[in-house]
Motif scaffolding. Sequence first.
Motif, mmCIF file in Angstrom:
data_model
loop_
_atom_site.group_PDB
_atom_site.id
_atom_site.type_symbol
_atom_site.label_atom_id
_atom_site.label_comp_id
_atom_site.label_asym_id
_atom_site.label_seq_id
_atom_site.Cartn_x
_atom_site.Cartn_y
_atom_site.Cartn_z
ATOM 1 N N LEU A 1 0.866 -1.176 0.000
ATOM 2 C CA LEU A 1 0.000 0.000 0.000
ATOM 3 C C LEU A 1 0.902 1.225 0.000
ATOM 4 O O LEU A 1 1.708 1.398 0.909
ATOM 5 C CB LEU A 1 -0.904 0.009 1.230
ATOM 6 C CG LEU A 1 -1.638 -1.302 1.560
ATOM 7 C CD1 LEU A 1 -2.460 -1.134 2.832
ATOM 8 C CD2 LEU A 1 -2.518 -1.737 0.395
ATOM 9 N N ARG B 1 4.297 5.697 2.832
ATOM 10 C CA ARG B 1 3.878 6.942 2.189
ATOM 11 C C ARG B 1 4.626 7.175 0.873
ATOM 12 O O ARG B 1 4.047 7.625 -0.119
ATOM 13 C CB ARG B 1 4.124 8.118 3.144
ATOM 14 C CG ARG B 1 3.668 9.460 2.626
ATOM 15 C CD ARG B 1 3.966 10.563 3.628
ATOM 16 N NE ARG B 1 3.545 11.865 3.138
ATOM 17 C CZ ARG B 1 2.327 12.352 3.263
ATOM 18 N NH1 ARG B 1 1.405 11.661 3.892
ATOM 19 N NH2 ARG B 1 2.018 13.543 2.766
ATOM 20 N N LEU C 1 -7.418 12.131 -3.669
ATOM 21 C CA LEU C 1 -8.604 12.004 -4.512
ATOM 22 C C LEU C 1 -8.982 13.371 -5.086
ATOM 23 O O LEU C 1 -8.776 14.397 -4.448
ATOM 24 C CB LEU C 1 -9.769 11.446 -3.697
ATOM 25 C CG LEU C 1 -9.622 10.011 -3.204
ATOM 26 C CD1 LEU C 1 -10.799 9.641 -2.309
ATOM 27 C CD2 LEU C 1 -9.511 9.027 -4.359
ATOM 28 N N LYS D 1 -7.071 1.106 4.947
ATOM 29 C CA LYS D 1 -6.956 -0.130 4.168
ATOM 30 C C LYS D 1 -6.088 -1.147 4.900
ATOM 31 O O LYS D 1 -6.400 -2.344 4.937
ATOM 32 C CB LYS D 1 -6.354 0.182 2.796
ATOM 33 C CG LYS D 1 -6.218 -1.036 1.889
ATOM 34 C CD LYS D 1 -7.578 -1.605 1.514
ATOM 35 C CE LYS D 1 -7.432 -2.743 0.511
ATOM 36 N NZ LYS D 1 -8.745 -3.260 0.074
ATOM 37 N N GLY E 1 1.377 5.608 -0.980
ATOM 38 C CA GLY E 1 0.815 6.885 -1.387
ATOM 39 C C GLY E 1 0.686 7.865 -0.233
ATOM 40 O O GLY E 1 0.704 7.474 0.940
ATOM 41 N N ARG F 1 -6.601 7.084 4.062
ATOM 42 C CA ARG F 1 -7.114 5.948 3.283
ATOM 43 C C ARG F 1 -6.137 4.778 3.294
ATOM 44 O O ARG F 1 -6.546 3.622 3.339
ATOM 45 C CB ARG F 1 -7.412 6.389 1.852
ATOM 46 C CG ARG F 1 -8.599 7.327 1.756
ATOM 47 C CD ARG F 1 -8.760 7.949 0.386
ATOM 48 N NE ARG F 1 -8.698 6.973 -0.681
ATOM 49 C CZ ARG F 1 -7.788 6.989 -1.673
ATOM 50 N NH1 ARG F 1 -6.853 7.925 -1.709
ATOM 51 N NH2 ARG F 1 -7.814 6.080 -2.608
ATOM 52 N N ARG F 2 -4.844 5.072 3.270
ATOM 53 C CA ARG F 2 -3.846 4.001 3.298
ATOM 54 C C ARG F 2 -3.884 3.240 4.622
ATOM 55 O O ARG F 2 -3.870 2.003 4.657
ATOM 56 C CB ARG F 2 -2.448 4.593 3.068
ATOM 57 C CG ARG F 2 -1.360 3.526 2.862
ATOM 58 C CD ARG F 2 0.024 4.148 2.759
ATOM 59 N NE ARG F 2 0.473 4.697 4.024
ATOM 60 C CZ ARG F 2 0.605 5.986 4.282
ATOM 61 N NH1 ARG F 2 0.316 6.892 3.370
ATOM 62 N NH2 ARG F 2 1.039 6.389 5.473
ATOM 63 N N ASP G 1 -1.849 9.689 0.775
ATOM 64 C CA ASP G 1 -3.132 9.813 1.489
ATOM 65 C C ASP G 1 -3.086 8.899 2.716
ATOM 66 O O ASP G 1 -3.472 7.732 2.673
ATOM 67 C CB ASP G 1 -4.291 9.422 0.577
ATOM 68 C CG ASP G 1 -5.651 9.792 1.171
ATOM 69 O OD1 ASP G 1 -5.781 9.767 2.417
ATOM 70 O OD2 ASP G 1 -6.579 10.095 0.409
ATOM 71 N N ASP G 2 -2.612 9.466 3.835
ATOM 72 C CA ASP G 2 -2.387 8.674 5.047
ATOM 73 C C ASP G 2 -3.667 8.018 5.554
ATOM 74 O O ASP G 2 -3.649 6.855 5.972
ATOM 75 C CB ASP G 2 -1.794 9.559 6.153
ATOM 76 C CG ASP G 2 -0.416 10.066 5.797
ATOM 77 O OD1 ASP G 2 0.313 9.360 5.089
ATOM 78 O OD2 ASP G 2 -0.063 11.178 6.224
ATOM 79 N N GLU H 1 -1.459 -1.301 -4.282
ATOM 80 C CA GLU H 1 -2.610 -0.395 -4.278
ATOM 81 C C GLU H 1 -2.106 1.003 -3.925
ATOM 82 O O GLU H 1 -1.450 1.180 -2.888
ATOM 83 C CB GLU H 1 -3.676 -0.846 -3.281
ATOM 84 C CG GLU H 1 -4.954 -0.046 -3.380
ATOM 85 C CD GLU H 1 -6.108 -0.656 -2.618
ATOM 86 O OE1 GLU H 1 -7.152 0.016 -2.483
ATOM 87 O OE2 GLU H 1 -5.973 -1.803 -2.138
ATOM 88 N N LYS H 2 -2.394 1.969 -4.798
ATOM 89 C CA LYS H 2 -1.872 3.315 -4.614
ATOM 90 C C LYS H 2 -2.920 4.234 -3.995
ATOM 91 O O LYS H 2 -4.105 4.133 -4.308
ATOM 92 C CB LYS H 2 -1.407 3.874 -5.962
ATOM 93 C CG LYS H 2 -0.258 3.067 -6.565
ATOM 94 C CD LYS H 2 0.205 3.640 -7.896
ATOM 95 C CE LYS H 2 1.348 2.813 -8.458
ATOM 96 N NZ LYS H 2 1.821 3.341 -9.759
ATOM 97 N N PHE H 3 -2.451 5.136 -3.131
ATOM 98 C CA PHE H 3 -3.334 6.042 -2.401
ATOM 99 C C PHE H 3 -2.881 7.485 -2.591
ATOM 100 O O PHE H 3 -2.346 8.112 -1.687
ATOM 101 C CB PHE H 3 -3.358 5.669 -0.918
ATOM 102 C CG PHE H 3 -3.973 4.336 -0.643
ATOM 103 C CD1 PHE H 3 -5.322 4.211 -0.364
ATOM 104 C CD2 PHE H 3 -3.195 3.178 -0.703
ATOM 105 C CE1 PHE H 3 -5.900 2.972 -0.143
ATOM 106 C CE2 PHE H 3 -3.765 1.934 -0.480
ATOM 107 C CZ PHE H 3 -5.114 1.833 -0.197
#
Length: 217
Positions: free
Chosen positions: A5, A96, A119, A16, A7, A12-13, A9-10, A114-116
């Motif tokens: 995981l 991150r 949005l 998940k 990205g 949502r990551r 976006d802390d 899966e990338k975050f």
Amino acid sequence: MIIFLVGPDDYRRIEKKKAIVSEFKKKHSNLGAGSFSLSQEGSVEQFVEFVRGQSIFESAKLAVLEEVFEGDEDALAPVLRDLAPRQGVTILVAEREKPPKKLNFLLEKPVLVEKFGPLEGRDWVRFVEREAARRGVRLTPQSLTLLASAYQGDAWRCVTELEKLQWIGKPLEKRDLEDFGLEVAPNFWSLLSGLRSRRVGDRLLVLEQLFAKNEPA
């Protein structure tokens, strides 16, 4: 199997990551789950011992790796390469930033990536709407637009605000949010870019933002 995981976006990551761990424990047990901070001395060896050890209580294993990029890359890289196609063992990595060169294979198959990223557009508005519904926060279309605009792309701050609003107990109008001090800092470059978008949905979203701020024609 490795799940990566990645990205900025802390929120949502991390959500998940929590969901994967929770689902594993529902299907199996706590005995098969372990967490390892790889910045600590000897942690790679402990991780290897955990995943390769046999257990009479649980056949499936989940190893959650923390601070992966702060550990010994030379020791870790061959271990992860060996475990990537292995069945029955799930390695969960959530970071991150993208991996350093020696661990760059984490972005390739058979690793599940899966990338975050932040949005945008309709995806962002749907996220805000969904998180509000989860907390029982009732928003009018105008207040939803205002909230989404005020925290554009910042999931953590938006959810923090929703946590406060859930105790209000009534449908929230745009005026209510403004009374709470919520306002949108204009980003005219973003607005102009949105108005020029080829996607009708993005152009309509920008118009809704302009209406929410009562901008003059």
